[in-house]
Write an enzyme that holds these catalytic residues in place. Structure first.
Site, PDB file in Angstrom:
ATOM      1  N   ASP A  91      41.770  22.918  20.201  1.00 63.26           N
ATOM      2  CA  ASP A  91      41.224  22.870  18.849  1.00 63.26           C
ATOM      3  C   ASP A  91      40.276  24.043  18.633  1.00 63.26           C
ATOM      4  OD1 ASP A  91      39.369  21.638  20.669  1.00 63.26           O
ATOM      5  OD2 ASP A  91      38.275  20.814  18.951  1.00 63.26           O
ATOM      6  N   ASP A 122      38.054  31.396  22.002  1.00 59.83           N
ATOM      7  CA  ASP A 122      37.506  30.040  22.157  1.00 59.83           C
ATOM      8  C   ASP A 122      38.460  29.013  21.556  1.00 59.83           C
ATOM      9  OD1 ASP A 122      35.751  27.919  22.591  1.00 59.83           O
ATOM     10  OD2 ASP A 122      34.522  28.370  20.854  1.00 59.83           O
ATOM     11  N   GLU A 153      37.098  19.328  21.443  1.00 64.49           N
ATOM     12  CA  GLU A 153      35.890  19.974  21.976  1.00 64.49           C
ATOM     13  C   GLU A 153      35.014  20.519  20.860  1.00 64.49           C
ATOM     14  OE1 GLU A 153      33.153  22.841  23.749  1.00 64.49           O
ATOM     15  OE2 GLU A 153      34.645  23.222  22.190  1.00 64.49           O
ATOM     16  N   GLU A 154      35.619  21.072  19.825  1.00 67.21           N
ATOM     17  CA  GLU A 154      34.835  21.711  18.774  1.00 67.21           C
ATOM     18  C   GLU A 154      34.154  20.716  17.841  1.00 67.21           C
ATOM     19  OE1 GLU A 154      34.013  24.549  19.064  1.00 67.21           O
ATOM     20  OE2 GLU A 154      35.586  25.893  19.754  1.00 67.21           O
ATOM     21  N   HIS A 419      33.186  31.183  17.019  1.00 63.10           N
ATOM     22  CA  HIS A 419      32.699  30.391  15.887  1.00 63.10           C
ATOM     23  C   HIS A 419      32.403  31.253  14.664  1.00 63.10           C
ATOM     24  CE1 HIS A 419      31.263  26.670  18.416  1.00 63.10           C
ATOM     25  NE2 HIS A 419      32.380  27.207  18.883  1.00 63.10           N
TER      26      HIS A 419
END
Length: 448
Positions: A91, A122, A153-154, A419
């Site tokens: 994700d 990421d 995870e995010e 991000h």
């Protein structure tokens, strides 16, 4: 033997890169309710890739209500050999405004030795590095391998505890390799040995039953937005150190962080001062940090001369290694209640939490990792900390206390902008990371 493995990695890299590009094209944003099908597409592709890489046992695990799918692939251990768990997540974060990107966020684009795209660093690079190692061994690694590719995870891995309880026997391992960290500089391999934790609170202030005219009442009646600004300002002292009482600090790993490089990597504007005191490593790895993550208030475009009756903010806290995130969250909530000005009504909701973690990076598995990553990069391994949080680490360590945990980069570095807009992967370090992981599996057969 290592020369043979180098050749094998070089041979599989073009195909791995093609698969990485395909993964980046899938907008598997776990935080977006409308992206559930895209997250499933990402899981399905990941499962297919590991099945094609020779895994005899591949599952998509989606048996938790309202959870997002994870992928589990298992290669049985040869007699007498350890089992290694290779972790990544499929994700990704939302892309934000497409106009801030130099190229479309979900269209992988190579420029100047970097691969740009949301998730390129990421953490779809982590998936690709695991694939490269397993393909280099033609699907028959010299140790047992379990691959876990998480899908939440995010968003803070909210179902991880349930997931581990339900599938604990399938995930048991002697060594865990998380390909979800950064190298400080290109060409220097790093092991992350300290992780800050995370805690958050949502605070709401109420001053009035409804909005009233600022000309008639301003100067005598407080408004919620002004009070909220005063409250949020109490989170830091004049130097920018966190002023919440009861929070711990730690000792950072030994690697120094250049202030000039740190400012450049952050994109800090000219004249803007850094927060806090102590070395950069202390501030970002070993001390708590408080951030106002969002505010609910009237937007400027539709603002009127009215006292705001209600205002709300979300405050995030990064918790120092060695501290307890639940205790830290309670301290933050207490601070917000205690420092609310002018008698306003205050409500604090304690939100998400993730525990910090410190790794004792000694023993045969760490020795093997230092040899493997050192040879692949041509430089000695450096121990560093991480200001970010990986909820998986502390929870997995609680479930499997005997396992050695190695947190490494799959090519992400200080310029990766995970991000943020223009997230990218250093392709030279990605190739080195693929080789390092391949060599690590061989080294673990020798280290016992």
């Amino acid at each position: 033997m290592n020369d043979d493995l180098r050749r094998a990695v070089r041979q599989v890299l073009p195909g791995v890169r093609t698969d990485l590009d395909a993964l980046v094209r899938i907008p598997s944003v776990s935080a977006a309710p409308g992206s559930v099908e895209q997250v499933r597409r990402s899981a399905e592709m990941t499962a297919r890739l590991f099945k094609d890489a020779g895994a005899p046992d591949v599952e998509i695990l989606d048996d938790i209500e309202d959870g997002l799918p994870a992928v589990l692939a298992r290669y049985p251990a040869p007699p007498g050999q350890p089992t290694v768990l290779l972790y990544a997540h499929h994700d990704v974060q939302p892309a934000g405004s497409p106009g801030q990107w130099s190229s479309p966020p979900f269209e992988p684009t190579e420029r100047d030795g970097r691969l740009y795209g949301r998730g390129a660093a990421d953490d779809k690079a982590g998936i690709a590095a695991h694939l490269a190692a397993l393909r280099a061994y033609s699907g028959r690694p010299p140790v047992g391998v379990t691959v876990l590719v998480e899908g939440e995870e995010e968003i803070g891995s909210p179902n991880l505890g349930t997931f581990l309880a339900r599938h604990k026997d399938k995930l048991d391992a002697d060594v865990i390799v998380l390909a979800d960290a950064d190298n400080l500089t290109t060409g220097t391999p790093c092991l992350t040995t300290a992780l800050r934790g995370m805690a958050a609170c949502v605070v709401e202030l109420r001053a009035l039953e409804g909005g009233v005219h600022s000309g008639s009442y301003g100067g005598g009646v407080p408004d919620a937005l002004t009070a909220l600004c005063r409250l949020l300002a109490t989170l830091h002292d004049e130097q920018g150190n966190v002023a919440v009482e009861g929070l711990a600090t730690a000792v950072p790993p030994g690697a120094p962080v250049s202030e000039a490089g740190f400012r450049a990597e952050a994109g800090l504007l000219e004249g803007v001062q850094l927060l806090g005191s102590g070395s950069i490593a202390e501030r970002i790895w070993a001390k708590p940090a408080a951030t106002v993550l969002g505010i609910d208030a009237p937007p400027v475009a539709t603002a009127s001369p009215t006292l705001t009756p209600v205002a709300r903010a979300k405050v995030g806290l990064r918790v120092a290694p060695g501290d307890d995130a639940l205790k830290a969250r309670k301290a933050l909530a207490g601070h917000l209640r205690h420092h609310t000005p002018w008698g306003l009504q205050v409500t604090v909701v304690e939100a998400e939490v993730a525990q910090p973690f410190v790794i004792d990076a000694r023993g045969p598995a760490f020795d093997a990792a230092r040899r493997a990553y050192g040879e692949a990069y041509g430089n000695d391994v450096v121990d560093i900390g991480s200001g970010g949080s990986i909820p998986f680490v502390a929870e997995f360590a609680d479930a499997y206390p005997q396992a050695a945990i190695l947190i490494a980069s799959a090519g992400a570095d200080a310029d990766s902008r995970a991000h943020g807009a223009d997230e990218s992967l250093n392709l030279a370090d990605f190739e080195r990371a693929c080789l390092a992981e391949t060599l690590l599996l061989a080294e673990l057969t020798r280290s016992g």
